[in-house]
Write an enzyme that holds these catalytic residues in place. Structure first.
Site, PDB file in Angstrom:
ATOM      1  N   ASP A   1       2.636   3.409  -0.174  1.00  0.00           N
ATOM      2  CA  ASP A   1       4.024   3.802  -0.421  1.00  0.00           C
ATOM      3  C   ASP A   1       4.246   4.175  -1.882  1.00  0.00           C
ATOM      4  O   ASP A   1       5.002   5.098  -2.192  1.00  0.00           O
ATOM      5  CB  ASP A   1       4.972   2.676  -0.006  1.00  0.00           C
TER       6      ASP A   1
ATOM      7  N   ASP B   1       5.776  -0.424  -5.555  1.00  0.00           N
ATOM      8  CA  ASP B   1       6.426  -0.782  -4.296  1.00  0.00           C
ATOM      9  C   ASP B   1       6.037  -2.214  -3.951  1.00  0.00           C
ATOM     10  O   ASP B   1       4.927  -2.667  -4.282  1.00  0.00           O
ATOM     11  CB  ASP B   1       6.002   0.164  -3.172  1.00  0.00           C
TER      12      ASP B   1
ATOM     13  N   GLU C   1       6.060  -5.279  -0.781  1.00  0.00           N
ATOM     14  CA  GLU C   1       6.314  -5.744   0.581  1.00  0.00           C
ATOM     15  C   GLU C   1       6.715  -7.211   0.466  1.00  0.00           C
ATOM     16  O   GLU C   1       6.146  -7.956  -0.347  1.00  0.00           O
ATOM     17  CB  GLU C   1       5.082  -5.588   1.461  1.00  0.00           C
TER      18      GLU C   1
ATOM     19  N   HIS D   1       4.662   1.546   4.993  1.00  0.00           N
ATOM     20  CA  HIS D   1       5.158   0.190   4.759  1.00  0.00           C
ATOM     21  C   HIS D   1       4.061  -0.726   4.231  1.00  0.00           C
ATOM     22  O   HIS D   1       4.034  -1.923   4.545  1.00  0.00           O
ATOM     23  CB  HIS D   1       5.791  -0.407   6.014  1.00  0.00           C
TER      24      HIS D   1
END
Length: 570
Positions: free
Chosen positions: A175, A29, A31, A170
């Site tokens: 995640d 994942d 960000e 998040h």
């Protein structure tokens, strides 16, 4: 092939595919600072490597985006500018992540977003995207679960449904861990539907055309070895050329839902055969791909259709030389550039930095009788066309360019930096931004060109990299071109292999230009391989050196300069 008693063919283990319990997944994942892979960048990467339900490793790091994080993103993720201030930059993190995920199936929730950022990062920093198989847990959930079971396929909803041990918040690693539990829950569901191999899983996800399924047999004869594959059409024409670390596994992916590109689905419909060339290691495969694309110009290869389709900046041969953007370089040329627009931007920066004339008229050495242009009236040109500047007075501008390109002088770059400071101090921010982008294009071209030219100048270089099985990969490079490649497996004495590769290597006769006639993309591919951590020099016919005053010393300036989305000089 063995037979069952009822006369039906029994599938071999290879035909059955890769069991899901034996498949290594890297669930990851990201960000980011926003939603665009082109204009935004990564602030955090988290990944979990799993196989057979067991966690094999984790990868987690904050990333310095090189810019401020928007307030709305800070509010969503909790990642602040202070948190990423001392974090490594993406160009430092990316190779470590690629190494962590090599040979694995990538998994992400809404994978198009995360894969888009990683592909864009590879393009931006000169890494080759490895083209892994990709599983999107969001798409798989929509395929497996009914609306009643899962009204929403958001990660938070699925994590609750499958009782994930970690809640998504998040942040990248939490995640990713939540996505691991979602993946395992979904694999249990598809297992009850008869999906037990990776190939069946990729085939189970929607949007697999009947043509893709029927042509799966085109990959049956291919080996599980690295190399280059060629899709051929009904008239034996080459439709597409690609590389793979495992030829059979990669080609099979074209016949599953993991291939989503419309053009390549169209190519699969036309293909009647797949040929392959096995290679010693990935560098040989990459170079062979470039050469095959140059030879066949496949209609479905968008990248590198013409490896010599680069642009260069040269000085014209006349009494008062000027800059010219050309396709064929000669000694002392600046480049390569991927487009004429980038070359023109760099040429404008050079004109500003050195005082070289911008006009295109041919000026005689004696008694010029032209009329001064508007730039002369503005003090931007000394008007040699009107006899206001002699050949001797003009010569320092020419020498400044030659010395800058050769890496022997950096004064022109300092002049440009001083001009930027003056423009900013005067409040002329738009002009300063325009000049900054031109200067960035010039510095990147100088840096890249000097590094490529330094490698191309070496008559013969032999390098080695450890493989993943205790052996060595070898490359014999002559004037920037790969002359031969081979491997010494674990337990095999390496030096006799090196001697055989040198003796059997391609003879390379150097040509004109900074790269000695070698295609820029091939030299760049070889340089990337040599630059990778762990590469060792075995032999070099002469010292491999870069100029003392090369543009590499300006890389800190590039890092400080605000990124420009339009700059594609890399």
């Amino acid at each position: 092939m063995s037979r069952l008693r009822d006369g039906k063919s029994q599938l071999s283990f290879d035909e059955l595919g890769t069991p899901l319990r034996s498949t290594t997944f890297v669930v990851f994942d990201l960000e980011t600072t926003g939603g665009s892979p082109e204009s935004d960048t990564v602030t955090e990467i988290g990944a979990v490597k799993v196989r057979g339900g067991e966690v094999l490793g984790e990868f987690a790091t904050l990333v310095d985006p090189g810019r401020g994080i928007p307030p709305e993103i800070v509010s969503l993720t909790g990642i602040t500018n202070a948190m990423v201030y001392t974090a490594p930059k993406l160009e430092q993190v990316l190779p470590a992540f690629l190494e962590f995920s090599v040979g694995s199936v990538l998994v992400a929730h809404n994978s198009g977003f995360d894969i888009g950022f990683m592909r864009a990062a590879c393009t931006r920093f000169g890494y080759r995207w490895p083209k892994p198989a990709v599983v999107c847990t969001a798409k798989l959930a929509r395929r497996v679960l009914t609306r009643d079971e899962a009204p929403s396929c958001r990660l938070s909803a699925l994590a609750t449904m499958f009782h994930a041990t970690v809640a998504p918040i998040h942040r990248a690693l939490p995640d990713a861990k939540a996505t691991v539990d979602v993946l395992h829950g979904l694999l249990e569901r598809v297992g009850s539907l008869g999906v037990h191999t990776l190939e069946e899983l990729l085939d189970y996800i929607p949007d697999v055309t009947p043509e893709q399924r029927r042509k799966r047999t085109l990959a049956e004869h291919l080996p599980h070895e690295p190399g280059v594959y060629l899709f051929r059409g009904p008239r034996e024409e080459v439709l597409y050329v690609g590389t793979a670390s495992d030829l059979r596994r990669r080609v099979r992916q074209y016949f599953t839902a993991s291939e989503t590109r419309r053009r390549l689905r169209e190519m699969v419909r036309l293909a009647v055969r797949v040929d392959a060339v096995t290679c010693a290691h990935p560098l040989e495969a990459e170079v062979r791909e470039l050469r095959l694309i140059a030879a066949h110009k496949p209609m479905y290869n968008r990248r590198s259709k013409n490896p010599r389709g680069t642009w260069w900046i040269t000085l014209t041969h006349e009494a008062f030389p000027r800059l010219s953007v050309v396709r064929s370089p000669r000694d002392g040329a600046l480049g390569p550039f991927r487009s004429s627009r980038l070359a023109e931007q760099a040429a404008l920066a050079l004109q500003e930095a050195t005082g070289i004339r911008p006009c295109t008229v041919r000026i005689p050495a004696h008694a010029p009788h032209g009329r001064p242009c508007a730039l002369a009236e503005l003090g931007r040109c000394k008007a040699p066309c009107a006899g206001r500047q002699s050949v001797e007075e003009y010569r320092p501008s020419v020498e400044a360019i030659n010395l800058l390109v050769a890496g022997r002088r950096l004064d022109p770059l300092r002049h440009l930096a001083d001009r930027l400071a003056r423009l900013a101090a005067a409040g002329r921010y738009e002009q300063a931004a325009l000049d900054r982008d031109r200067m960035r294009t010039l510095i990147r071209a100088l840096d890249r060109g000097q590094r490529l030219a330094a490698l191309a100048a070496v008559p013969e270089l032999v390098a080695a990299r450890p493989d993943s099985h205790g052996g060595w990969e070898f490359a014999v490079v002559r004037h920037g071109r790969l002359a031969s490649a081979g491997v010494a497996r674990r337990g095999v004495p390496p030096m006799p292999v090196v001697e055989e590769l040198i003796a059997a290597g391609e003879t390379v006769r150097p040509g004109a230009g900074p790269l000695r006639g070698a295609p820029a993309e091939e030299v760049a591919a070889v340089l990337r391989w040599l630059d990778r951590p762990g590469t060792r020099m075995v032999r070099c016919s002469q010292p491999w050196t870069e100029p003392a005053h090369c543009a590499a010393s300006w890389r800190p300036w590039l890092e400080r300069a605000e990124p420009s989305v339009s700059d594609g000089s890399r």
